[in-house]
Enzyme design. Sequence first.
Site, PDB file in Angstrom:
ATOM      1  CE1 TYR A  49      -3.534   2.890   0.653  1.00 15.16           C
ATOM      2  CE2 TYR A  49      -1.763   3.341   2.161  1.00 15.16           C
ATOM      3  CZ  TYR A  49      -3.198   3.764   1.349  1.00 15.16           C
ATOM      4  OH  TYR A  49      -3.750   4.972   1.716  1.00 15.16           O
ATOM      5  N   GLY A  56      -6.109   5.331  -0.273  1.00 12.89           N
ATOM      6  CA  GLY A  56      -7.303   5.337   0.101  1.00 12.89           C
ATOM      7  C   GLY A  56      -8.257   4.349  -0.662  1.00 12.89           C
ATOM      8  CG  HIS A  79      -3.557  15.016   0.123  1.00 10.81           C
ATOM      9  ND1 HIS A  79      -3.343  14.252  -0.953  1.00 10.81           N
ATOM     10  CD2 HIS A  79      -4.676  14.353   0.969  1.00 10.81           C
ATOM     11  CE1 HIS A  79      -4.234  13.046  -0.664  1.00 10.81           C
ATOM     12  NE2 HIS A  79      -4.858  13.188   0.403  1.00 10.81           N
ATOM     13  CG  ASN A 191      -0.501   8.884   6.848  1.00 15.00           C
ATOM     14  OD1 ASN A 191      -1.430   9.690   7.586  1.00 15.00           O
ATOM     15  ND2 ASN A 191      -0.672   7.574   6.746  1.00 15.00           N
TER      16      ASN A 191
END
Length: 222
Positions: A49, A56, A79, A191
């Site tokens: 991932y 997402g 973002h 993140n």
Amino acid sequence: MEIKEKLTLEDIDKLILKEEELSLSSDLKIQISESYEFLKEFSKEKVIYGINTGFGPMAQWKIEEKDLEKLQYNIIRSHSTGAGNPLPPLYVRAALLSRIMTFIKGHSGVHINSVELLIQFFNNKIYPIIPEHGSVGASGDLVQLSHLALALIGEGEVFYLGKIMRSSDVLDQLGLKPLKMYIREGLALTNGTAVMTGIGLVNLLLAKKTDILVFNCFSHDE
């Protein structure tokens, strides 16, 4: 100050409020590099991932090898959508420290260049322009950290020497190279909760100093 994996509140006060500089020990450099090399080998021919998948709801899609670097840049760019006034530089300095403290533990798989450039920003008082609104706190400070990362790749704006400047101009002025993407730099930088943590640290430090001032004001005999 040579950075340690754990800092006392006194250390944090010196680094944030008194603006002491950071240095990285050879042991921590090795720790960070070993984490990167492990991820580099471990991720070969695997589906992981955020490294070779979308993010997402798009995690079910595998990304082609030729687009992996673009994937990491794009999570930063996509973002960087904040709004409102920029966070005060003091909070941004604390957020930089928080992000550095996460990466030196050697669990993030980032390249050593990521940490060293963050330290350069911290020591040279280059503070990315981070809008105060637009994050998803429960899932991390996604928007705010994306604006921080945008400055690292030379595409955002920063507060430097008392004025707002293009990050690329400041990097050129100081002879620094924009951060490049290796394996998961984009995901690792965006993140987390470094901005919330930084704001909390600053508020705690200032609250403690206020408590001392209030105590001193009322502790003298009339």
